[in-house]
Scaffold this motif. Structure first.
Motif, short mmCIF file in Angstrom:
data_model
loop_
_atom_site.label_atom_id
_atom_site.label_comp_id
_atom_site.label_asym_id
_atom_site.label_seq_id
_atom_site.Cartn_x
_atom_site.Cartn_y
_atom_site.Cartn_z
N LEU A 227 0.82 -1.15 0.13
CA LEU A 227 0.19 -0.03 0.19
C LEU A 227 0.91 1.20 0.03
CD1 LEU A 227 -2.66 1.41 0.03
CD2 LEU A 227 -2.59 1.13 2.62
N LYS A 228 2.07 1.14 0.81
CA LYS A 228 2.76 2.34 0.72
C LYS A 228 3.50 2.62 -0.86
CE LYS A 228 4.40 2.11 5.61
NZ LYS A 228 5.27 1.62 6.27
N LYS A 229 3.56 1.77 -1.52
CA LYS A 229 4.26 1.80 -2.57
C LYS A 229 3.36 2.40 -3.68
CE LYS A 229 7.69 -2.04 -2.52
NZ LYS A 229 8.05 -3.35 -3.03
N SER A 230 2.13 1.91 -3.45
CA SER A 230 0.93 2.47 -4.32
C SER A 230 0.71 3.82 -3.94
CB SER A 230 -0.40 1.71 -4.03
OG SER A 230 -0.42 0.21 -4.29
N ILE A 231 0.86 4.39 -2.76
CA ILE A 231 0.69 5.67 -2.34
C ILE A 231 1.62 6.55 -2.94
CG2 ILE A 231 0.83 7.40 -0.38
CD1 ILE A 231 -0.73 5.36 1.20
N ARG A 232 3.05 6.06 -2.83
CA ARG A 232 4.30 6.83 -3.38
C ARG A 232 3.98 7.02 -5.03
NH1 ARG A 232 7.34 3.82 0.47
NH2 ARG A 232 7.72 2.47 -1.00
N LYS A 233 3.60 5.95 -5.73
CA LYS A 233 3.36 5.94 -7.19
C LYS A 233 2.36 7.08 -7.52
CE LYS A 233 4.44 1.18 -8.43
NZ LYS A 233 3.72 0.14 -8.99
N MET A 234 1.49 7.62 -6.75
CA MET A 234 0.46 8.52 -6.77
C MET A 234 0.91 9.70 -6.34
SD MET A 234 -3.28 6.80 -6.74
CE MET A 234 -4.03 8.15 -7.41
N HIS A 235 2.03 9.77 -5.71
CA HIS A 235 2.62 11.09 -5.23
C HIS A 235 1.49 11.89 -4.12
CE1 HIS A 235 6.24 10.72 -7.83
NE2 HIS A 235 5.16 10.62 -8.94
N ILE A 236 1.02 10.96 -3.41
CA ILE A 236 -0.09 11.35 -2.65
C ILE A 236 0.57 12.14 -1.54
CG2 ILE A 236 -1.78 10.85 -0.88
CD1 ILE A 236 -2.62 8.74 -2.76
N PRO A 237 0.13 13.46 -0.89
CA PRO A 237 0.85 14.27 -0.10
C PRO A 237 0.72 13.77 1.45
CG PRO A 237 -1.20 15.38 -0.52
CD PRO A 237 -1.13 14.10 -1.50
N TYR A 238 0.43 12.34 1.54
CA TYR A 238 0.38 11.75 2.84
C TYR A 238 1.09 10.58 2.88
CZ TYR A 238 -4.08 14.51 3.31
OH TYR A 238 -4.64 15.45 3.64
N LYS A 239 1.52 10.02 4.14
CA LYS A 239 2.53 8.81 4.27
C LYS A 239 1.73 7.98 5.34
CE LYS A 239 5.71 10.89 7.44
NZ LYS A 239 7.08 11.07 7.76
N ILE A 240 2.12 6.71 5.32
CA ILE A 240 1.71 5.78 6.52
C ILE A 240 2.59 5.82 7.27
CG2 ILE A 240 0.99 3.43 6.82
CD1 ILE A 240 -0.30 3.17 4.15
N GLU A 241 2.46 6.11 8.57
CA GLU A 241 3.41 5.96 9.81
C GLU A 241 3.20 4.88 10.54
OE1 GLU A 241 3.03 9.59 12.00
OE2 GLU A 241 4.51 10.74 10.53
N THR A 242 4.41 4.12 10.95
CA THR A 242 4.28 2.87 11.73
C THR A 242 4.31 3.53 13.39
OG1 THR A 242 5.24 1.49 10.28
CG2 THR A 242 5.25 0.91 12.53
N ILE A 243 3.25 3.15 14.00
CA ILE A 243 3.30 3.54 15.63
C ILE A 243 3.77 2.02 16.36
CG2 ILE A 243 2.15 4.39 17.29
CD1 ILE A 243 2.32 6.24 14.92
N ARG A 244 5.26 2.29 16.67
CA ARG A 244 5.47 0.90 17.00
C ARG A 244 4.71 0.45 18.49
NH1 ARG A 244 11.93 1.31 18.05
NH2 ARG A 244 11.67 1.65 15.89
N GLY A 245 4.61 -0.91 18.03
CA GLY A 245 3.85 -1.74 19.05
C GLY A 245 2.27 -1.38 19.02
N LYS A 246 1.86 -0.52 18.39
CA LYS A 246 0.41 -0.23 18.39
C LYS A 246 -0.20 -0.35 17.03
CE LYS A 246 0.82 3.28 21.95
NZ LYS A 246 0.35 4.61 22.31
N GLY A 247 0.01 0.26 15.78
CA GLY A 247 -0.33 0.12 14.37
C GLY A 247 0.28 1.06 13.57
N TYR A 248 -0.85 1.68 12.89
CA TYR A 248 -0.43 2.65 11.68
C TYR A 248 -1.18 3.80 11.72
CZ TYR A 248 1.90 -1.61 10.19
OH TYR A 248 2.80 -2.87 10.06
#
Length: 227
Positions: A196-217
């Motif tokens: 999914l992160k790769k799909s987002i980068r391909k579209m140059h979307i101004p958002y990113k998926i951050e990993t929240i360690r031990g919890k989620g995203y």
């Protein structure tokens, strides 16, 4: 019955607006405490926001800007400020309509009706500013671009968009993807998230998926806090 939230501090005007709305068959909900206005508005889940600009302690511009970071709920500004720069500013921070007081009730109700009709299908989409995801086909739109996501990526993206700026836990994602949280397949979840992160980068979307360690995203706007 559609619910319209009235954010207006002047008592007489607020009561008049409530009367107009109720006669038109709407449910009118009033905001009278503006200390944390945007969050309170979103918590009440209105179908439309009728927003004054001159409010105590906070401007309607600020409220509208904050709402737009979390929601696509239609916002109709109704204000005594009749300068072009104010109208452009309001539209620039995400308002859908701009009317000046005094406003004939028929003009107001017509604009409300049109806005609600325009947004009738919004439940089909999960959105944040600039991105729309069709919940049925998992087609993601941004500007003139579109891409169809595989089902699992689409389900994850829907959850992240619905809770943009908040942590979506691994437990929640596991339930969404596999219908259970008894056993979380960390590897499978990571694979889907990486794709999914790769799909987002391909579209140059101004958002990113951050990993929240031990919890989620979390789906975060690029540049808002760090990048």
């Amino acid at each position: 019955m559609k619910k319209i939230l009235v954010a207006e501090d002047e008592v007489f005007m607020r009561e008049e607006l409530v009367s107009i709305l109720e006669k038109e068959g709407y449910m009118a909900d009033c905001l009278t405490n503006f200390a944390d206005a945007a969050r309170e508005i979103l918590n009440r889940s209105p179908d439309l926001v009728l927003l004054d600009l001159n409010l105590p302690g906070v401007t309607g511009f600020e409220i509208c800007r904050s709402i737009r970071k979390k929601s696509t709920v239609p916002v109709l500004v109704l204000t005594s400020r009749d300068q072009l720069k104010d109208e452009l500013n309001a539209l620039g921070v995400g308002a859908d309509e701009y009317l000046t007081k005094p406003c004939h009730k028929d003009r107001l109700t017509a604009r409300i009706f049109n806005l609600l009709r325009r947004y009738e299908d919004r439940d089909r989409f999960a959105e944040v500013r600039g991105i729309r995801l069709d919940r049925q086909t998992y087609t993601m739109y941004m500007g003139g671009q579109s891409a169809v996501l595989p089902e699992n990526q689409g389900k994850i993206m829907e959850a992240l968009l619905t809770h943009a700026g908040q942590t979506v836990t691994k437990t929640v994602l596991s339930e969404i993807l596999w219908g259970t949280a008894e056993y979380i397949d960390e590897n499978a979840l990571q694979v889907n998230m990486t794709r999914l992160k790769k799909s987002i980068r391909k579209m140059h979307i101004p958002y990113k998926i951050e990993t929240i360690r031990g919890k989620g995203y979390c789906l975060a706007e690029i540049g808002e806090n760090n990048d």
